[in-house]
Scaffold this motif. Structure first.
Motif, PDB file in Angstrom:
ATOM      1  N   GLU A   1       0.843  -1.194   0.000  1.00  0.00           N
ATOM      2  CA  GLU A   1       0.000   0.000   0.000  1.00  0.00           C
ATOM      3  C   GLU A   1       0.883   1.251   0.000  1.00  0.00           C
ATOM      4  OE1 GLU A   1      -3.994   0.361   1.914  1.00  0.00           O
ATOM      5  OE2 GLU A   1      -2.901   1.734   3.223  1.00  0.00           O
ATOM      6  N   ALA A   2       0.642   2.091  -0.986  1.00  0.00           N
ATOM      7  CA  ALA A   2       1.436   3.321  -1.097  1.00  0.00           C
ATOM      8  C   ALA A   2       0.479   4.489  -1.288  1.00  0.00           C
ATOM      9  CB  ALA A   2       2.398   3.225  -2.281  1.00  0.00           C
TER      10      ALA A   2
ATOM     11  N   THR B   1      -3.946   6.451  -3.504  1.00  0.00           N
ATOM     12  CA  THR B   1      -3.360   5.280  -2.858  1.00  0.00           C
ATOM     13  C   THR B   1      -3.386   4.112  -3.841  1.00  0.00           C
ATOM     14  OG1 THR B   1      -4.101   6.013  -0.678  1.00  0.00           O
ATOM     15  CG2 THR B   1      -3.573   3.680  -0.902  1.00  0.00           C
ATOM     16  N   ILE B   2      -2.253   3.411  -3.932  1.00  0.00           N
ATOM     17  CA  ILE B   2      -2.186   2.175  -4.724  1.00  0.00           C
ATOM     18  C   ILE B   2      -2.092   1.031  -3.720  1.00  0.00           C
ATOM     19  CG2 ILE B   2      -0.970   0.925  -6.558  1.00  0.00           C
ATOM     20  CD1 ILE B   2       0.563   3.620  -7.051  1.00  0.00           C
ATOM     21  N   ARG B   3      -2.962   0.040  -3.897  1.00  0.00           N
ATOM     22  CA  ARG B   3      -2.970  -1.078  -2.947  1.00  0.00           C
ATOM     23  C   ARG B   3      -3.025  -2.396  -3.708  1.00  0.00           C
ATOM     24  NH1 ARG B   3      -8.067  -0.979   0.595  1.00  0.00           N
ATOM     25  NH2 ARG B   3      -7.062   0.777   1.636  1.00  0.00           N
ATOM     26  N   ALA B   4      -2.317  -3.403  -3.203  1.00  0.00           N
ATOM     27  CA  ALA B   4      -2.421  -4.742  -3.797  1.00  0.00           C
ATOM     28  C   ALA B   4      -2.374  -5.766  -2.679  1.00  0.00           C
ATOM     29  CB  ALA B   4      -1.292  -4.973  -4.789  1.00  0.00           C
ATOM     30  N   GLU B   5      -3.399  -6.617  -2.630  1.00  0.00           N
ATOM     31  CA  GLU B   5      -3.414  -7.683  -1.622  1.00  0.00           C
ATOM     32  C   GLU B   5      -2.388  -8.740  -2.034  1.00  0.00           C
ATOM     33  OE1 GLU B   5      -5.168  -7.285   1.004  1.00  0.00           O
ATOM     34  OE2 GLU B   5      -6.580  -5.730   0.373  1.00  0.00           O
ATOM     35  N   ASP B   6      -1.872  -9.477  -1.035  1.00  0.00           N
ATOM     36  CA  ASP B   6      -0.823 -10.457  -1.319  1.00  0.00           C
ATOM     37  C   ASP B   6      -1.252 -11.502  -2.343  1.00  0.00           C
ATOM     38  OD1 ASP B   6       1.175  -9.348   0.057  1.00  0.00           O
ATOM     39  OD2 ASP B   6       0.923 -10.549   1.887  1.00  0.00           O
TER      40      ASP B   6
ATOM     41  N   ALA C   1      -4.811  -4.519  -8.876  1.00  0.00           N
ATOM     42  CA  ALA C   1      -4.287  -3.372  -8.137  1.00  0.00           C
ATOM     43  C   ALA C   1      -5.472  -2.449  -7.875  1.00  0.00           C
ATOM     44  CB  ALA C   1      -3.222  -2.650  -8.945  1.00  0.00           C
ATOM     45  N   ILE C   2      -5.529  -1.941  -6.665  1.00  0.00           N
ATOM     46  CA  ILE C   2      -6.648  -1.072  -6.296  1.00  0.00           C
ATOM     47  C   ILE C   2      -6.137   0.365  -6.223  1.00  0.00           C
ATOM     48  CG2 ILE C   2      -8.376  -0.593  -4.514  1.00  0.00           C
ATOM     49  CD1 ILE C   2      -7.808  -3.681  -3.731  1.00  0.00           C
ATOM     50  N   LEU C   3      -6.864   1.239  -6.884  1.00  0.00           N
ATOM     51  CA  LEU C   3      -6.521   2.668  -6.841  1.00  0.00           C
ATOM     52  C   LEU C   3      -7.601   3.400  -6.073  1.00  0.00           C
ATOM     53  CD1 LEU C   3      -5.346   3.155 -10.507  1.00  0.00           C
ATOM     54  CD2 LEU C   3      -3.978   3.635  -8.494  1.00  0.00           C
TER      55      LEU C   3
END
Lengths: 14, 257
Positions: free
Chosen positions: B3-4, B89-94, B99-101
């Motif tokens: 998560e960034a 925010t950029i998020r990615a579950e393991d 990719a979620i924005l």
């Protein structure tokens, strides 16, 4: 006449 | 999880606008130290290299290295749904395949979320050697963009000559020829307006304007651009990204047939 060089010879593969 | 959160979300918008015409798909390499991307254009003539350090995000969380393969045209379309002052925010579950924005308005009263399917990209990583360049030119990025645009009316390539006096761009074609000469700045109000040439030895090289024009689309990212030249090695065009990293373009030199 010009030729556009490719990049790869300058940057070897990892 | 990765998560960034980027408080200055428009940096990401400008970045993707700058590279989406050059590169279609790209792998975002997510590491604890930050986010990077390396990709060549389809004709393997130019290379994009992006670095965004973790400390430029707030917060940044990366438990393990992840590669996020993303279609940049899709990403550009999705980013158009954000406002310029949004926090992104950029998020990615393991174990996720997307990719979620997340776009968050400054007052946090509007939150939008987009789920982007990841794509498999076969990407060869090139090793970029450290180079001592013959000449390093720093100039306002808007000036670089203007010169590239002006030279394109004359031809499809430009010769860039660096000397102790400054830098000269020249082009010629069927309709005629032209040049723009920039002198090294002696005194300027702002460093961003300065033209400087750090010269080891005079150098003159020719490059395809089509690529320089694509690189110049990164001008909104930074007030200045740095061009680094050496005979018979790729040109380096670098835009700094605030205090968090850089966007670099490399272009192979033209060779005499």
């Amino acid at each position: 006449q010009w030729l556009q060089a490719q990049l790869q010879p300058f940057f070897p593969d990892e | 999880m990765f998560e960034a959160r980027l408080p200055q979300g428009q940096i990401l918008k400008k970045l993707i606008e700058a590279v989406r015409e050059l590169v279609t798909d790209a792998n975002f390499e997510c590491k604890p130290s930050g986010l990077s991307l390396q990709a060549m254009d389809s004709s393997h003539v130019s290379l994009v290299s992006l670095l965004m350090r973790a400390d430029g995000f707030d917060p940044y969380q990366c438990d393990r290295n992840r590669t996020l393969g993303i279609n940049l045209r899709t990403l550009a379309s999705v980013l158009k749904c954000s406002s310029n002052d949004d926090i992104i925010t950029i998020r990615a579950e393991d174990d996720g395949d997307s990719a979620i924005l997340i776009f968050e308005s400054p007052s946090s009263d509007r939150l939008s979320e987009f789920d982007l399917k990841l794509v498999d990209i076969d990407n060869e990583q090139l090793v970029i050697p450290d180079t001592q360049y013959d000449a390093v030119v720093r100039m306002p990025s808007a000036e670089f963009q203007r010169i590239v645009r002006d030279m394109q009316i004359l031809g499809d390539s430009v010769t860039i000559a660096c000397s102790k006096d400054g830098v000269k761009f020249s082009a010629n074609g069927e309709i005629g020829s032209g040049s723009v000469r920039l002198k090294q700045s002696s005194a300027v109000d702002s460093e961003d307006d300065a033209v400087t040439v750090d010269l080891q030895q005079a150098v003159s090289l020719t490059f395809a304007l089509r690529y320089l024009s694509l690189f110049s689309k990164a001008a909104p990212l930074s007030p200045t651009v740095t061009l680094s030249f050496s005979k018979d090695v790729p040109l380096l065009v670098e835009f700094r990204i605030a205090d968090m990293g850089h966007l670099r373009f490399y272009l192979a030199p033209k060779i005499d047939e």
